[in-house]
Motif scaffolding. Structure first.
Motif, PDB file in Angstrom:
ATOM      1  N   TYR A   1      56.524 -75.659  27.032  1.00 13.73           N
ATOM      2  CA  TYR A   1      56.682 -77.085  26.617  1.00 13.73           C
ATOM      3  C   TYR A   1      58.014 -77.260  25.985  1.00 13.73           C
ATOM      4  O   TYR A   1      58.654 -78.481  25.850  1.00 13.73           O
ATOM      5  N   TYR A   2      58.696 -76.182  25.403  1.00 15.09           N
ATOM      6  CA  TYR A   2      59.810 -76.529  24.822  1.00 15.09           C
ATOM      7  C   TYR A   2      60.901 -77.134  25.918  1.00 15.09           C
ATOM      8  O   TYR A   2      61.683 -78.169  25.352  1.00 15.09           O
ATOM      9  N   PHE A   3      61.106 -76.708  26.968  1.00 19.58           N
ATOM     10  CA  PHE A   3      61.867 -77.048  28.141  1.00 19.58           C
ATOM     11  C   PHE A   3      61.289 -78.509  28.857  1.00 19.58           C
ATOM     12  O   PHE A   3      61.658 -79.542  28.836  1.00 19.58           O
ATOM     13  N   SER A   4      59.766 -78.095  29.163  1.00 15.99           N
ATOM     14  CA  SER A   4      59.108 -79.058  29.885  1.00 15.99           C
ATOM     15  C   SER A   4      57.696 -78.736  30.188  1.00 15.99           C
ATOM     16  O   SER A   4      57.424 -77.622  30.560  1.00 15.99           O
ATOM     17  N   LYS A   5      56.829 -79.638  29.885  1.00 16.37           N
ATOM     18  CA  LYS A   5      55.461 -79.607  30.485  1.00 16.37           C
ATOM     19  C   LYS A   5      55.498 -79.478  32.194  1.00 16.37           C
ATOM     20  O   LYS A   5      56.370 -79.847  32.462  1.00 16.37           O
ATOM     21  N   PRO A   6      54.217 -78.859  32.476  1.00 17.61           N
ATOM     22  CA  PRO A   6      54.178 -79.287  34.169  1.00 17.61           C
ATOM     23  C   PRO A   6      54.136 -80.555  34.384  1.00 17.61           C
ATOM     24  O   PRO A   6      53.520 -81.654  33.683  1.00 17.61           O
ATOM     25  N   LEU A   7      54.958 -81.053  35.505  1.00 12.67           N
ATOM     26  CA  LEU A   7      55.300 -82.369  36.022  1.00 12.67           C
ATOM     27  C   LEU A   7      54.733 -82.865  37.086  1.00 12.67           C
ATOM     28  O   LEU A   7      54.562 -82.201  37.964  1.00 12.67           O
ATOM     29  N   PRO A   8      54.199 -83.930  37.254  1.00 17.05           N
ATOM     30  CA  PRO A   8      54.066 -84.368  38.632  1.00 17.05           C
ATOM     31  C   PRO A   8      55.308 -84.515  39.649  1.00 17.05           C
ATOM     32  O   PRO A   8      56.509 -84.457  38.812  1.00 17.05           O
ATOM     33  N   PRO A   9      55.059 -84.443  40.954  1.00 20.21           N
ATOM     34  CA  PRO A   9      56.492 -84.067  41.922  1.00 20.21           C
ATOM     35  C   PRO A   9      57.430 -85.078  41.467  1.00 20.21           C
ATOM     36  O   PRO A   9      58.541 -84.805  41.695  1.00 20.21           O
ATOM     37  N   GLU A  10      57.058 -86.325  41.437  1.00 23.52           N
ATOM     38  CA  GLU A  10      58.125 -87.517  41.193  1.00 23.52           C
ATOM     39  C   GLU A  10      59.055 -87.078  39.931  1.00 23.52           C
ATOM     40  O   GLU A  10      60.230 -87.203  39.919  1.00 23.52           O
ATOM     41  N   GLU A  11      58.468 -86.498  38.821  1.00 25.11           N
ATOM     42  CA  GLU A  11      59.149 -86.255  37.603  1.00 25.11           C
ATOM     43  C   GLU A  11      60.062 -85.015  37.861  1.00 25.11           C
ATOM     44  O   GLU A  11      60.906 -84.780  37.591  1.00 25.11           O
ATOM     45  N   MET A  12      59.273 -84.029  38.220  1.00 20.40           N
ATOM     46  CA  MET A  12      60.013 -82.667  38.646  1.00 20.40           C
ATOM     47  C   MET A  12      61.327 -82.863  39.609  1.00 20.40           C
ATOM     48  O   MET A  12      62.177 -82.504  39.335  1.00 20.40           O
ATOM     49  N   GLU A  13      60.967 -83.840  40.413  1.00 22.52           N
ATOM     50  CA  GLU A  13      62.222 -84.156  41.421  1.00 22.52           C
ATOM     51  C   GLU A  13      63.601 -84.616  40.567  1.00 22.52           C
ATOM     52  O   GLU A  13      64.777 -84.385  41.060  1.00 22.52           O
ATOM     53  N   LYS A  14      63.308 -85.350  39.336  1.00 21.57           N
ATOM     54  CA  LYS A  14      64.505 -85.617  38.592  1.00 21.57           C
ATOM     55  C   LYS A  14      65.305 -84.743  38.121  1.00 21.57           C
ATOM     56  O   LYS A  14      66.343 -84.560  37.583  1.00 21.57           O
ATOM     57  N   SER A  15      64.517 -83.536  37.857  1.00 22.07           N
ATOM     58  CA  SER A  15      64.990 -82.317  37.413  1.00 22.07           C
ATOM     59  C   SER A  15      65.768 -81.336  38.152  1.00 22.07           C
ATOM     60  O   SER A  15      66.573 -80.336  37.987  1.00 22.07           O
ATOM     61  N   LEU A  16      65.725 -81.692  39.721  1.00 22.09           N
ATOM     62  CA  LEU A  16      66.405 -80.979  40.531  1.00 22.09           C
ATOM     63  C   LEU A  16      67.543 -81.461  40.760  1.00 22.09           C
ATOM     64  O   LEU A  16      68.068 -82.828  40.627  1.00 22.09           O
ATOM     65  N   VAL A  17      68.608 -80.849  41.207  1.00 20.08           N
ATOM     66  CA  VAL A  17      70.018 -81.084  41.541  1.00 20.08           C
ATOM     67  C   VAL A  17      70.313 -81.707  42.606  1.00 20.08           C
ATOM     68  O   VAL A  17      70.168 -81.050  43.799  1.00 20.08           O
ATOM     69  N   LYS A  18      70.825 -82.942  42.966  1.00 20.62           N
ATOM     70  CA  LYS A  18      71.112 -83.202  44.249  1.00 20.62           C
ATOM     71  C   LYS A  18      72.449 -82.575  44.691  1.00 20.62           C
ATOM     72  O   LYS A  18      73.391 -82.365  43.790  1.00 20.62           O
ATOM     73  N   LYS A  19      72.558 -81.977  46.133  1.00 22.61           N
ATOM     74  CA  LYS A  19      73.651 -81.203  46.559  1.00 22.61           C
ATOM     75  C   LYS A  19      74.645 -82.385  46.865  1.00 22.61           C
ATOM     76  O   LYS A  19      74.609 -83.379  47.092  1.00 22.61           O
TER      77      LYS A  19
END
Ligand code: C2E
Ligand code: CA
Ligand code: CA
Ligand code: CA
Length: 281
Positions: A260-278
């Motif tokens: 939880y310090y970094f992040s709780k488990p996230l729904p896909p739309e939220e997880m997507e925001k943490s991913l880096v666009k190439k």
């Protein structure tokens, strides 16, 4: 031998009235049978973070069940039930497919590829056709094997160990990564650990939670990190809830963490925001 109960086999809805409990279970079992086709299961994704760089280095898929009347039912409750009734085969297969499908979609959408980890129950890893199933799902979804990781608990690979080792070898040959989950809570011996073709050890959160105030927990975690190093495995800590614990892990050379310090488990739309666009050219 250290053994901590992490609670996943304790039913949260335990009531002294066993008849009532029995009825509840029958209902849930019937509902779970239909949950997949009724689209009630979802995946959340929890980032795995590199301790040294602070960057995301993968994610774990965690199943969620949104029951139409009972609302959210936690996997700690319905997974053990699914394991007892055999429904786990369908649940785990759905999770595997959905995690691979979603991850391949992210890759095709231009995100820098990350590995997705999927939890697999004891029943499944012990099946002789499990690696074939994984190969088929990778083929169907188009996901490259290096972007899939399988998490199996320490206890599950200590039942029917020879078959598990064969399955793990087949998965490794496919190019899929393997983690031993809930490490420290089970009964594996060092001699077995050596035989497992695994890449990661995941230290159970029961130990991580105690590192700041329980000297035996902090010693156990240090020893597990050293053990991983000696076996040339990478080590990941789960259940990191604050900066102090992260500092402990930095000081003691842990490779990755989740919590939880970094992040709780996230729904896909939220997880997507943490991913880096190439970068697009
Ligand atoms: P697990 O694989 O050990 O997953 C870690 C659990 O800890 C997850 O609970 C996660 O949400 C929670 N967690 C993560 N960070 C923190 C933190 O900082 N603090 C605390 N207190 N908790 C944290 P969840 O999602 O409820 O899952 C519980 C268990 O259910 C999992 O334990 C796993 O054994 C099982 N499970 C979940 N999804 C699946 C699945 O798709 N298939 C199978 N077979 N089992 C699953
Ligand atoms: Ca998309
Ligand atoms: Ca896990
Ligand atoms: Ca755990």
């Amino acid at each position: 031998h250290y053994c901590k109960q992490n609670g996943r086999h304790n039913f949260l809805f335990y009531t002294p009235d066993m008849n009532q409990y029995h009825d509840y279970r029958i209902t849930i079992e019937g509902d779970l049978r239909e949950a997949i086709s009724r689209n009630e299961l979802h995946l959340n994704y929890q980032p795995k973070v590199n301790v040294k760089t602070g960057f995301i280095s993968g994610m774990e898929a965690l199943v969620r069940w949104n029951h139409p009347e009972k609302g959210f039912i936690s996997p700690g409750e319905f997974i053990p039930l699914a394991e007892e009734t055999g429904l786990i085969t369908q649940v785990d297969e759905w999770v595997l497919k959905e995690a691979c499908r979603q991850n391949q979609e992210w890759i095709e959408d231009g995100y820098a590829p990350e590995r997705v980890a999927v939890n697999v129950s004891a029943n499944e890893i012990q099946r002789t056709d499990f690696a074939d199933k994984v190969r088929r799902i990778l083929d169907e979804t188009g996901l490259a094997p290096q972007f899939l990781e399988i998490e199996v608990t320490e206890n599950s690979v200590m039942q029917n160990t020879d078959q598990c080792i064969r399955t793990m070898q087949d998965l490794k040959a496919l190019g899929v990564s393997l983690s031993i989950d809930d490490f420290g809570t089970g009964y594996s011996s060092l001699s077995y650990l050596r035989k497992f073709p695994i890449h990661y050890l995941k230290i159970d959160q029961a130990f991580i939670k105690g590192v700041l105030h329980d000297p035996s927990d902090s010693e156990i975690v240090k020893v597990m990190i050293q053990l991983a190093e000696a076996f040339k495995l990478e080590v990941i800590a789960e259940g990191v809830e604050n900066e102090e614990v992260l500092h402990f892990l930095i000081e003691n050379g842990c490779d990755y963490y989740q919590g939880y310090y970094f992040s709780k488990p996230l729904p896909p739309e939220e997880m997507e925001k943490s991913l880096v666009k190439k970068q697009s050219y």
